[in-house]
Design a protein around this motif. Structure first.
Motif, PDB file in Angstrom:
ATOM      1  N   SER A   1       0.469 -11.346  -4.354  1.00 23.58           N
ATOM      2  CA  SER A   1       1.299 -11.365  -3.033  1.00 23.58           C
ATOM      3  C   SER A   1       2.713 -11.707  -3.371  1.00 23.58           C
ATOM      4  N   ILE A   2       2.822 -12.679  -4.147  1.00 24.44           N
ATOM      5  CA  ILE A   2       4.136 -13.256  -4.320  1.00 24.44           C
ATOM      6  C   ILE A   2       4.977 -12.513  -5.293  1.00 24.44           C
ATOM      7  N   VAL A   3       4.487 -11.792  -6.205  1.00 20.54           N
ATOM      8  CA  VAL A   3       5.304 -10.769  -6.911  1.00 20.54           C
ATOM      9  C   VAL A   3       5.761  -9.497  -6.610  1.00 20.54           C
ATOM     10  N   PRO A   4       4.873  -8.785  -5.561  1.00 17.58           N
ATOM     11  CA  PRO A   4       5.484  -7.745  -5.005  1.00 17.58           C
ATOM     12  C   PRO A   4       6.326  -8.130  -3.966  1.00 17.58           C
ATOM     13  N   LEU A   5       6.092  -9.370  -3.315  1.00 13.63           N
ATOM     14  CA  LEU A   5       7.064  -9.773  -2.022  1.00 13.63           C
ATOM     15  C   LEU A   5       8.546  -9.862  -2.683  1.00 13.63           C
ATOM     16  N   LEU A   6       8.475 -10.579  -3.933  1.00 17.35           N
ATOM     17  CA  LEU A   6       9.996 -10.673  -4.487  1.00 17.35           C
ATOM     18  C   LEU A   6      10.485  -9.625  -4.888  1.00 17.35           C
ATOM     19  N   MET A   7       9.739  -8.621  -5.614  1.00 20.52           N
ATOM     20  CA  MET A   7      10.190  -7.329  -6.052  1.00 20.52           C
ATOM     21  C   MET A   7      10.804  -6.452  -4.774  1.00 20.52           C
ATOM     22  N   MET A   8      10.055  -6.756  -3.555  1.00 19.09           N
ATOM     23  CA  MET A   8      10.560  -5.577  -2.403  1.00 19.09           C
ATOM     24  C   MET A   8      11.579  -6.293  -1.807  1.00 19.09           C
ATOM     25  N   THR A   9      11.926  -7.587  -1.475  1.00 23.47           N
ATOM     26  CA  THR A   9      12.895  -8.270  -1.247  1.00 23.47           C
ATOM     27  C   THR A   9      14.034  -8.320  -2.029  1.00 23.47           C
TER      28      THR A   9
ATOM     29  N   ARG B   1       0.928  -1.356   0.323  1.00 18.83           N
ATOM     30  CA  ARG B   1       0.022  -0.113  -0.088  1.00 18.83           C
ATOM     31  C   ARG B   1       0.788   1.340  -0.156  1.00 18.83           C
ATOM     32  N   ALA B   2       1.948   1.163   0.662  1.00 19.44           N
ATOM     33  CA  ALA B   2       3.063   2.386   0.891  1.00 19.44           C
ATOM     34  C   ALA B   2       3.299   2.614  -0.596  1.00 19.44           C
ATOM     35  N   ARG B   3       3.396   1.746  -1.556  1.00 23.77           N
ATOM     36  CA  ARG B   3       3.925   1.908  -3.023  1.00 23.77           C
ATOM     37  C   ARG B   3       2.974   1.907  -4.058  1.00 23.77           C
ATOM     38  N   THR B   4       1.602   2.028  -3.726  1.00 22.61           N
ATOM     39  CA  THR B   4       0.645   1.840  -4.896  1.00 22.61           C
ATOM     40  C   THR B   4      -0.384   3.035  -4.336  1.00 22.61           C
ATOM     41  N   SER B   5      -1.219   3.164  -5.281  1.00 28.28           N
ATOM     42  CA  SER B   5      -2.530   4.054  -5.147  1.00 28.28           C
ATOM     43  C   SER B   5      -3.424   3.626  -4.443  1.00 28.28           C
ATOM     44  N   ARG B   6      -4.327   4.493  -3.860  1.00 27.00           N
ATOM     45  CA  ARG B   6      -5.584   4.162  -3.128  1.00 27.00           C
ATOM     46  C   ARG B   6      -6.374   3.156  -3.935  1.00 27.00           C
ATOM     47  N   PRO B   7      -6.884   3.322  -5.202  1.00 25.88           N
ATOM     48  CA  PRO B   7      -7.541   2.658  -5.722  1.00 25.88           C
ATOM     49  C   PRO B   7      -7.296   1.181  -5.782  1.00 25.88           C
ATOM     50  N   LEU B   8      -5.725   0.997  -6.146  1.00 30.67           N
ATOM     51  CA  LEU B   8      -5.103  -0.385  -6.415  1.00 30.67           C
ATOM     52  C   LEU B   8      -5.221  -1.120  -5.025  1.00 30.67           C
ATOM     53  N   GLY B   9      -5.063  -0.125  -4.021  1.00 37.02           N
ATOM     54  CA  GLY B   9      -4.707  -0.779  -2.884  1.00 37.02           C
ATOM     55  C   GLY B   9      -6.281  -1.242  -1.990  1.00 37.02           C
ATOM     56  N   PHE B  10      -7.230  -0.806  -2.619  1.00 33.50           N
ATOM     57  CA  PHE B  10      -8.492  -1.250  -2.262  1.00 33.50           C
ATOM     58  C   PHE B  10      -8.798  -2.558  -3.115  1.00 33.50           C
TER      59      PHE B  10
ATOM     60  N   ILE C   1       2.703  -4.277 -10.622  1.00 35.38           N
ATOM     61  CA  ILE C   1       4.204  -4.318 -10.772  1.00 35.38           C
ATOM     62  C   ILE C   1       4.654  -2.676 -11.085  1.00 35.38           C
ATOM     63  N   ILE C   2       3.783  -2.424 -12.244  1.00 28.93           N
ATOM     64  CA  ILE C   2       4.312  -0.747 -12.240  1.00 28.93           C
ATOM     65  C   ILE C   2       3.928   0.088 -11.097  1.00 28.93           C
ATOM     66  N   GLY C   3       2.783   0.120 -10.577  1.00 31.59           N
ATOM     67  CA  GLY C   3       2.693   0.716  -9.138  1.00 31.59           C
ATOM     68  C   GLY C   3       3.845   0.587  -8.087  1.00 31.59           C
ATOM     69  N   ILE C   4       4.143  -0.715  -7.947  1.00 30.16           N
ATOM     70  CA  ILE C   4       5.305  -0.733  -6.900  1.00 30.16           C
ATOM     71  C   ILE C   4       6.596  -0.287  -7.535  1.00 30.16           C
ATOM     72  N   HIS C   5       6.854  -0.577  -8.649  1.00 26.35           N
ATOM     73  CA  HIS C   5       8.112   0.026  -9.416  1.00 26.35           C
ATOM     74  C   HIS C   5       8.354   1.608  -9.090  1.00 26.35           C
ATOM     75  N   GLN C   6       7.210   2.010  -9.441  1.00 29.69           N
ATOM     76  CA  GLN C   6       7.263   3.562  -9.413  1.00 29.69           C
ATOM     77  C   GLN C   6       7.305   4.141  -8.047  1.00 29.69           C
ATOM     78  N   GLY C   7       6.617   3.210  -7.092  1.00 26.07           N
ATOM     79  CA  GLY C   7       6.631   3.520  -5.620  1.00 26.07           C
ATOM     80  C   GLY C   7       8.095   3.524  -5.175  1.00 26.07           C
ATOM     81  N   GLU C   8       8.742   2.432  -5.722  1.00 33.27           N
ATOM     82  CA  GLU C   8      10.041   2.267  -5.141  1.00 33.27           C
ATOM     83  C   GLU C   8      11.039   3.577  -5.755  1.00 33.27           C
ATOM     84  N   LYS C   9      10.775   3.923  -6.861  1.00 31.46           N
ATOM     85  CA  LYS C   9      11.571   5.054  -7.258  1.00 31.46           C
ATOM     86  C   LYS C   9      11.055   6.328  -6.432  1.00 31.46           C
TER      87      LYS C   9
END
Length: 531
Positions: free
Chosen positions: A420-428, A106-115, A502-510
């Motif tokens: 769950s598994i794709v964001p988990l791997l991206m962040m770790t 949620r810290a890396r994505t938008s509110r609509p996507l989080g919902f 994936i795009i949302g998390i990538h942009q959030g990490e940037k």
């Protein structure tokens, strides 16, 4: 466990630490021996392992054993190893970032996507809850002869158990879960020990071959591929990753000390792998039951009712000692007790996970009783409808309908797992996220991506057959064709939403990286002025 708010609001804003009331609440010894330290860290792994041996696993493993012998044993092994890898990353994410997986996404994505991701994960939790309702209700019916309709309603009142547990402390909850796991394990060890399995064939079954994922032969409406997909889908569940990333934070850790963080990761991983090894043995024993406890092809009703009845019939037992014990009714009673223990274990962890994802994704909190009651009532509805509709049908048809409902509900797990598994791997895999030294190694990253791609592919290719299963055995060719088209549309939507994630998390990490870099000059200037 959660405390109720003093002002008794049903919904409250929550944006603090994960499972705030128990976060960092358990002290661990410093500078003590390996075993004493491991004991202090033991517990969260048991809560996670419960999800790998819940009632949803039972019929898939036993039926797979009945139909294909030990062929699918390698699938259970691979699923367990993948689970250990993913749970290690989930726990590490929680310990290093001090956020659970839902909060981190949620810290890396938008509110609509989080919902949207919250809704998908809630559906996955409710799908597992359907299996728990059916398992617990059938156990009550078998043990105490309570009518199924009433037994289903009684399962709603397990909220009282959770209210009681919320008063005794989190460490005692962990101990209770461990005890119930050993109850399940010992029951199946006893039954399998009487069966005298073919150990050479069993060990050969651990060797992976292409036959494990073949589309033929078809036995009892199941192919090795559908059997393997059922085992994978019932084993690797998304909600366990959210849960582990939260409960791994219950131990007190000095987050300013990298050595303390490293030690916490090490012992948490030991705890997780030990408990998941027990879960592997339970699932392996279930498959062995299908092969060695019953004579081949004798279990025509794979539902919990059918298995219970089979365990009380000496003529379907594979060995003389089993037949002798079956006459006493002990085997069937032990089976029902294990089923009840499994359902109650899953109830505890499912409620905790629901609290984690609600707070993490939409920053809302409910009292534990309201959270559990809402989830359970929603899960009970389809079970009640199924029981009501099949009341006038034969006993076998009633049993089959409940078994199909349980198996078909697991389709939601296939939707939720990639998110769950794709964001988990991206962040770790992110160096900044993992504070450099805790980033996944090259080997872990490679194995992680192989697991993620394989699980996502296997879950999605199985959707057409899972959608077809909703239609029953008498579906027309036109209906089957439509179900496949709907399944392919769902696959496209899942992949599109996964790309958005994936795009949302990538942009959030940037954004987080840019923010971190902007703070470095200010930090350096303060240090210079201080000098």
């Amino acid at each position: 466990m959660s405390k109720e708010s003093p002002n008794h609001h049903l919904f409250e804003h929550a944006n603090g630490p994960s499972l705030e009331e128990i976060n960092g609440s358990i002290s661990v010894p410093q500078g003590k021996g390996f075993w004493r330290t491991l004991l202090a860290y033991s517990g969260p792994g048991a809560l996670v392992a419960v999800g790998y041996m819940d009632p949803g696993n039972w019929s898939t493993s036993i039926t797979g054993g009945q139909n294909f012998g030990y062929l699918l044993m390698s699938v259970i092994l691979m699923s367990s190893l993948i689970a250990m890898l993913l749970q290690y990353m989930a726990a590490k994410l929680g310990i290093v970032t001090q956020m659970d997986l839902a909060q981190a996404i949620r810290a890396r994505t938008s509110r609509p996507l989080g919902f949207i991701l919250w809704i998908i994960t809630e559906l996955a939790i409710m799908a597992t809850d359907v299996a728990e309702v059916i398992g617990a209700a059938i156990a009550l019916y078998l043990l105490f002869h309570i009518p199924m309709f009433l037994a289903v309603l009684i399962t709603v009142f397990d909220v009282l158990l959770l209210l009681l547990l919320s008063k005794v402390g989190f460490r005692k909850i962990e101990a209770l879960v461990v005890c119930l796991i050993f109850v399940i394990l010992f029951i199946f060890v006893y039954q399998v020990a009487l069966s005298k399995p073919d150990w050479a064939a069993l060990l050969e079954g651990f060797i992976p071959t292409g036959k494990s994922f073949a589309r033929e032969p078809e036995i009892g409406g199941q192919t090795p591929l559908t059997g393997a997909l059922g085992i994978i889908g019932a084993t690797v569940m998304p909600h366990n990753l959210y849960l582990h990333s939260a409960v791994s934070q219950t131990r007190q850790i000095d987050h300013q000390n990298p050595q303390a963080i490293q030690s916490a990761i090490r012992f948490t991983t030991w705890d997780s792998n030990i408990q998941l090894t027990l879960a592997f043995f339970v699932n392996a024993l279930l498959l062995i039951m299908g092969v060695a406890v019953f004579k081949t092809g004798t279990v025509t009703d794979p539902s919990f009712f059918g298995l219970y009845q089979a365990l009380s019939q000496p003529d379907v037992m594979a060995t003389g000692p089993l037949a002798a014990v079956a006459r006493t009714g002990l085997l069937s009673t032990l089976f029902a007790l294990a089923l009840l223990a499994s359902g109650q274990n899953s109830t505890i962890t499912g409620t905790l996970t629901g609290q984690v994802i609600m707070e993490g994704f939409i920053h809302m909190r409910m009292p534990i009783w309201a959270r559990r009651l809402t989830t359970r009532l929603l899960s009970v509805i389809p079970v009640i409808i199924c029981v009501w509709v099949t009341q006038g049908q034969s006993t076998v048809e009633e049993h089959t309908a409940l078994n199909n409902l349980m198996n078909n509900s697991q389709v939601f797990l296939a939707f939720a797992l990639p998110f769950s598994i794709v964001p988990l791997l991206m962040m770790t895999n992110n160096k900044l996220e993992m504070k450099g030294r805790f980033k996944n190694s090259l080997i872990i990253s490679g194995l992680g991506w192989l697991s993620v791609v394989s699980l996502t592919y296997l879950n999605l290719i199985g959707l057409p057959q899972q959608f077809e299963a909703f239609l029953g055995d008498q579906a027309s060719a036109t209906a089957i064709s439509w179900s496949h088209q709907v399944a392919y549309l769902v696959i496209v939507l899942v992949l599109a939403l996964l790309a958005w994630t994936i795009i949302g998390i990538h942009q959030g990490e940037k954004r987080l990286q840019a923010k971190h870099q902007s703070l470095l000059p200010a930090s350096h200037e303060r240090m210079t002025n201080h000098e």
